[in-house]
Design an enzyme around this catalytic site. Structure first.
Site, PDB file in Angstrom:
ATOM      1  N   GLU A   1       0.793  -1.147   0.117  1.00  0.00           N
ATOM      2  CA  GLU A   1      -0.168   0.013   0.043  1.00  0.00           C
ATOM      3  C   GLU A   1       0.882   1.319  -0.091  1.00  0.00           C
ATOM      4  OE1 GLU A   1      -3.009  -0.747  -0.767  1.00  0.00           O
ATOM      5  OE2 GLU A   1      -2.786  -2.737  -0.449  1.00  0.00           O
TER       6      GLU A   1
ATOM      7  N   HIS B   1       1.764   1.968  -3.148  1.00  0.00           N
ATOM      8  CA  HIS B   1       0.687   2.661  -4.159  1.00  0.00           C
ATOM      9  C   HIS B   1       0.934   4.113  -4.220  1.00  0.00           C
ATOM     10  CE1 HIS B   1      -1.623  -0.419  -6.143  1.00  0.00           C
ATOM     11  NE2 HIS B   1      -1.761  -0.955  -5.298  1.00  0.00           N
TER      12      HIS B   1
END
Length: 181
Positions: free
Chosen positions: A133, A136
């Site tokens: 994450e 990202h």
């Protein structure tokens, strides 16, 4: 709150770097709630704001044991050099999984939605989620961590994926004035 559309591979927003959050306000709390709702709807392990088109450094996760959380403005630390290798997928690359090397242990530091300092220690699966994450938020996809041969295979699978097919364009059999001659 509400679910949001998850952006798919090829959407330029997935390759952009998210901005630091500076306002810990109601809008941020709504975003985090929407991210959780979207993650539950998609049945995933984690979801970054960039995956729903919001360029802010925020992500949420849902653990295997029912725990859930979020982190704002995450910064990762690695307490050791141990690695793990195993299947990894992504809601922005649905249905495809590839063995990906990640650090086995991760410490993520950041803030909660109220601006209070927060530290999350991850091992194994949770360490993978924290790294995935945070990547990202930096415009990095998990396939970027694959070796060249595996990345080539992943890109082939993405090109062939059902969700990545262009829509069928149907041409009207009727003559349209001014558009076709």
């Amino acid at each position: 709150m509400a679910t949001r559309a998850v952006r798919l591979f090829g959407d330029p927003v997935l390759r952009q770097q998210a901005s630091e959050v500076v306002d810990f306000d109601a809008q941020l709390r709504h975003l985090v709630a929407d991210l959780h709702d979207t993650l539950y709807d998609q049945d995933g392990a984690g979801l970054a704001a960039t995956q729903v088109g919001v360029l802010q450094r925020v992500f949420v996760w849902h653990g295997a044991d029912g725990e859930e959380g979020h982190l704002v403005n995450p910064v990762l630390e690695f307490p050791d050099e141990e690695l793990q290798d195993g299947p990894e997928g992504c809601l922005s690359i649905p249905g495809l999984y590839f063995d990906t090397k990640r650090r086995l242990n991760t410490i993520a530091k950041g803030y909660d939605v109220h601006g209070r300092p927060l530290q999350v220690v991850g091992e194994g699966r949770m360490a993978r989620v924290l790294q995935h994450e945070t990547d990202h938020l930096d415009g990095v996809l998990f396939i970027d961590h694959l070796d060249p041969d595996a990345r080539k295979e992943a890109k082939r699978a993405i090109r062939e994926a059902e969700w990545n097919q262009p829509p069928e364009i149907r041409v009207s059999p009727h003559r349209v004035r001014g558009v076709l001659s």
